[in-house]
Design a protein around this motif. Structure first.
Motif, mmCIF file in Angstrom:
data_model
loop_
_atom_site.group_PDB
_atom_site.id
_atom_site.type_symbol
_atom_site.label_atom_id
_atom_site.label_comp_id
_atom_site.label_asym_id
_atom_site.label_seq_id
_atom_site.Cartn_x
_atom_site.Cartn_y
_atom_site.Cartn_z
ATOM 1 N N SER A 1 5.472 5.162 -5.960
ATOM 2 C CA SER A 1 4.146 5.156 -5.342
ATOM 3 C C SER A 1 3.162 4.521 -6.324
ATOM 4 O O SER A 1 3.442 4.378 -7.518
ATOM 5 N N PHE A 2 1.995 4.139 -5.809
ATOM 6 C CA PHE A 2 0.990 3.535 -6.684
ATOM 7 C C PHE A 2 0.496 4.521 -7.736
ATOM 8 O O PHE A 2 0.181 4.142 -8.857
ATOM 9 N N ARG B 1 -4.194 -0.910 -3.355
ATOM 10 C CA ARG B 1 -4.489 0.179 -2.414
ATOM 11 C C ARG B 1 -5.623 -0.213 -1.475
ATOM 12 O O ARG B 1 -5.550 0.007 -0.254
ATOM 13 N N SER B 2 -6.671 -0.797 -2.036
ATOM 14 C CA SER B 2 -7.802 -1.202 -1.195
ATOM 15 C C SER B 2 -7.386 -2.255 -0.186
ATOM 16 O O SER B 2 -7.839 -2.245 0.962
ATOM 17 N N ASN C 1 4.740 -1.268 5.207
ATOM 18 C CA ASN C 1 5.561 -1.044 6.396
ATOM 19 C C ASN C 1 5.603 0.419 6.826
ATOM 20 O O ASN C 1 6.273 0.755 7.816
ATOM 21 N N CYS C 2 4.922 1.302 6.084
ATOM 22 C CA CYS C 2 4.920 2.727 6.428
ATOM 23 C C CYS C 2 4.089 2.934 7.698
ATOM 24 O O CYS C 2 2.975 2.409 7.830
ATOM 25 N N THR C 3 4.616 3.698 8.607
ATOM 26 C CA THR C 3 3.917 3.942 9.870
ATOM 27 C C THR C 3 2.964 5.134 9.810
ATOM 28 O O THR C 3 2.127 5.298 10.697
ATOM 29 N N GLU D 1 -0.840 5.663 0.281
ATOM 30 C CA GLU D 1 0.481 5.952 -0.244
ATOM 31 C C GLU D 1 1.458 6.133 0.908
ATOM 32 O O GLU D 1 1.092 6.625 1.990
ATOM 33 N N ALA D 2 2.706 5.722 0.679
ATOM 34 C CA ALA D 2 3.734 5.854 1.716
ATOM 35 C C ALA D 2 4.089 7.324 1.915
ATOM 36 O O ALA D 2 4.040 8.141 0.986
#
Length: 614
Positions: free
Chosen positions: A16-17, A31-32, A65-67, A74-75
């Motif tokens: 994750s970031f 992130r932005s 690509n996270c829904t 964050e995913a």
């Protein structure tokens, strides 16, 4: 069956970031972009090895690509796209190693894959690692696709050598420069890994590993695994040193202590101990030069931020830096860098290192910084202790200068006038007591023959130093730019090497910076001694070369006398003797020359009707 072992660099790879270490600005920017749905079609991640370029590319590919994206961009790690990525079965994320797939055919295959839209998810992400390894033809084949890709395609390029990428590729990408990870960030992450693995680790040992990693997290985790296996679950500073074979700063501190105390025996023993542990001599010289640089940085709070060391080491460096002057450290760094440059060509490398360290003893002597100013002051100003009584003030228009520049001494009967006040009596009494404690150095009287010989030495071939009107009136031999400054009356013997060093010092430090041509001339032609107090420099017979040196001659002589502590030094400027050029004559010219020298030969040739045959 035991679980398969996974190295720490893979097991604790960020997903994750927020877990990316040391790249806060990059994480915030990405992130932005994800939250605002303003994604570029091509990214270029560049920076040193092991700082998180490929990791950041994977996190970005997974996040876009996270829904079920979180508010912090964050995913979720729960949707089908995130699970497919975590299980390495995603069809929307492709990784290509450009080091082994660098041909035009590989890029054409990639272009054909881009034409197909994603089956699941929003984007198809292509991560091309080590992109600088692509051939020039492959780069050109990739240009059109990279410039105008489909709306669902995103390219993320990663490289450690940005300068090898074509400018046409760079102009089509959004570039992110990854920085080296600081020692503190690496140490904190290593502490987290140690706690997660149940390993006891000393903070100093983790700081040592972080410093050795040189800004790379992957290298730091690899060394951590190595030390953990060596120490059997308990990492100490000593075990980290033994396992990684690191030349610790404690050796350099001991060397500095020997230099400051002038203990040459212990210095040689420490060097033998270091070499006995298998360290290369060039590593010792380079490490000691870096240590001197760190001490120089630690001397001032403004430059302390340039020193990437643990807090405990910083305090130790600051205390040591206060015992050294900047001039000592400058000279030490210069000598060590010169030794490093000469190391490869040296026949006896150990002797070169020992000679350099022994030379540094005089540089790091506690009174080394004070000797040069005191020597300069003793040369430039007459000492009050040279006269037994106070000097009377000379009357106007009646100068009392000697030819040699030695202050004129009045007879004691005239100088020892009765003081008018009691304070003057006490002052004169204190001066006499001080003089009795330190006997003065009285200049030897100069005979008339020596004076005539000195004046004769001032005449040199073709060029004669013309004194100024003030110097002629006073009869002094002071420099033209500062006639009032007195020359030294010392007569120390002159060595030719010291003379040439003083000549080079004047050219490099006292000559104005804009005098480039004069400096080059002086460094190319060094003076030599022809008599004990007479030096000569021979220059190319050209007014453009000789005239500037003649103009500098008063200042030059004054500087050489001060540096060499010899007020009788004289400098001659001479022209190099031109070698006569031998002209090759033709046969006709030689015959003509022979007939001019011997006319009978020409008459004989005409009478017999002779001619030259080639």
């Amino acid at each position: 069956m035991a679980d398969h072992y996974i190295v720490s660099a893979r097991k604790y790879r960020p997903d994750s970031f927020a877990s990316i270490v040391g790249q806060g600005a990059m994480s915030t920017t990405l992130r932005s972009a994800v939250l605002s749905r303003k994604m570029a079609h091509a990214y270029l991640f560049c920076g040193p090895r092991g700082v998180g370029k490929t990791t950041a590319a994977r996190v970005l590919a997974k996040t876009i690509n996270c829904t079920r994206l979180s508010l912090e961009a964050e995913a979720c790690n729960e949707c089908e796209s995130c699970r497919a990525f975590n299980e390495q079965r995603s069809f929307n994320i492709f990784e290509l190693d450009a080091a082994s797939n660098n041909s035009v055919e590989d890029i054409r295959t990639l272009t054909e894959q881009v034409a197909m839209p994603p089956a699941l998810g929003r984007y198809k992400v292509y991560i091309i690692d080590e992109v600088h390894m692509l051939s020039a033809a492959a780069f050109n084949a990739f240009l059109k696709t990279l410039e105008e890709p489909p709306s669902y395609a995103i390219f993320i390029l990663a490289t450690t050598e940005k300068h090898k990428i074509l400018p046409t590729i760079l102009s089509r990408c959004q570039i992110y420069d990854f920085k080296r990870i600081t020692v503190g960030d690496i140490a904190r992450h290593l502490s987290y890994v140690a706690q997660s693995e149940g390993i006891e680790a000393e903070p100093s040992a983790l700081d040592l590993i972080a410093e050795k990693a040189d800004g790379g997290m992957r290298d730091a985790l690899s060394m951590f695994d190595r030390v953990a296996s060596f120490s059997e679950g308990h990492i100490t500073h000593a075990k980290a040193l033994d396992c990684l074979n690191i030349l610790d700063h404690s050796y350099f501190i001991r060397i500095l202590e020997c230099l400051l105390s002038r203990d040459h025996r212990s210095l040689l023993l420490i060097l033998d101990e270091i070499l006995g542990r298998g360290f290369d001599g060039q590593l010792v010289i380079g490490g000691l030069a870096s240590f001197c640089r760190d001490l120089l940085v630690a001397q001032h709070p403004d430059t302390l931020k340039l020193l990437e060391k643990p807090s405990s080491v910083l305090l130790q460096y600051q205390s040591l830096a206060q015992r050294c002057s900047p001039a000592m450290l400058f000279a030490g760094i210069k000598a060590l860098v010169q030794c490093d440059q000469q190391y490869r060509a040296a026949t006896n490398k150990r002797l070169l290192i020992e000679l350099t360290l022994l030379t540094l003893i005089s540089t790091f002597a506690p009174n080394a910084a004070e000797q040069q100013p005191k020597a300069a002051a003793s040369v430039s100003t007459p000492q009050a202790s040279r006269s037994v009584s106070p000097m009377p003030q000379p009357k106007a228009g009646n100068p009392t200068h000697n030819v040699q520049g030695v202050p004129h001494r009045e007879p004691e009967s005239e100088a020892s006038s009765t003081p008018s006040t009691a304070s003057e009596v006490e002052q004169q009494t204190a001066e006499k007591e001080e003089i009795l404690e330190t006997p003065p150095r009285v200049a030897m009287p100069i005979t008339a023959q020596e004076e005539d010989a000195r004046r004769g030495r001032e005449r040199f071939r073709g060029i004669r130093r013309r004194p100024t009107a003030t110097a002629q009136a006073l009869g002094a031999n002071a420099p033209a730019d500062n006639p009032s400054e007195a020359e030294t009356d010392e007569r120390e013997p002159i060595v030719e090497e010291a003379l040439q060093r003083a000549w080079i010092y004047f050219a490099e430090h006292e000559l104005p910076q804009e005098e480039i041509f004069v400096r080059k001339t002086m460094l190319g032609e060094l003076p030599t001694l022809i008599e004990p107090d007479v030096a000569v420099v021979r220059l190319t017979p050209s007014t453009a070369i000789i005239d500037p040196i003649v103009e500098l001659q008063p200042r030059l002589i004054h500087s050489l006398r001060k540096q060499l502590h010899n007020g009788a030094l004289e400098l001659r400027i001479e022209s190099k003797e031109q070698q006569s050029m031998q002209v090759v004559l033709s046969e006709e010219a030689r015959l003509e020359q022979m007939e001019q020298e011997n006319p009978a030969l020409g008459q004989l040739r005409e009478r017999l009707n002779l001619r030259l045959i080639r």
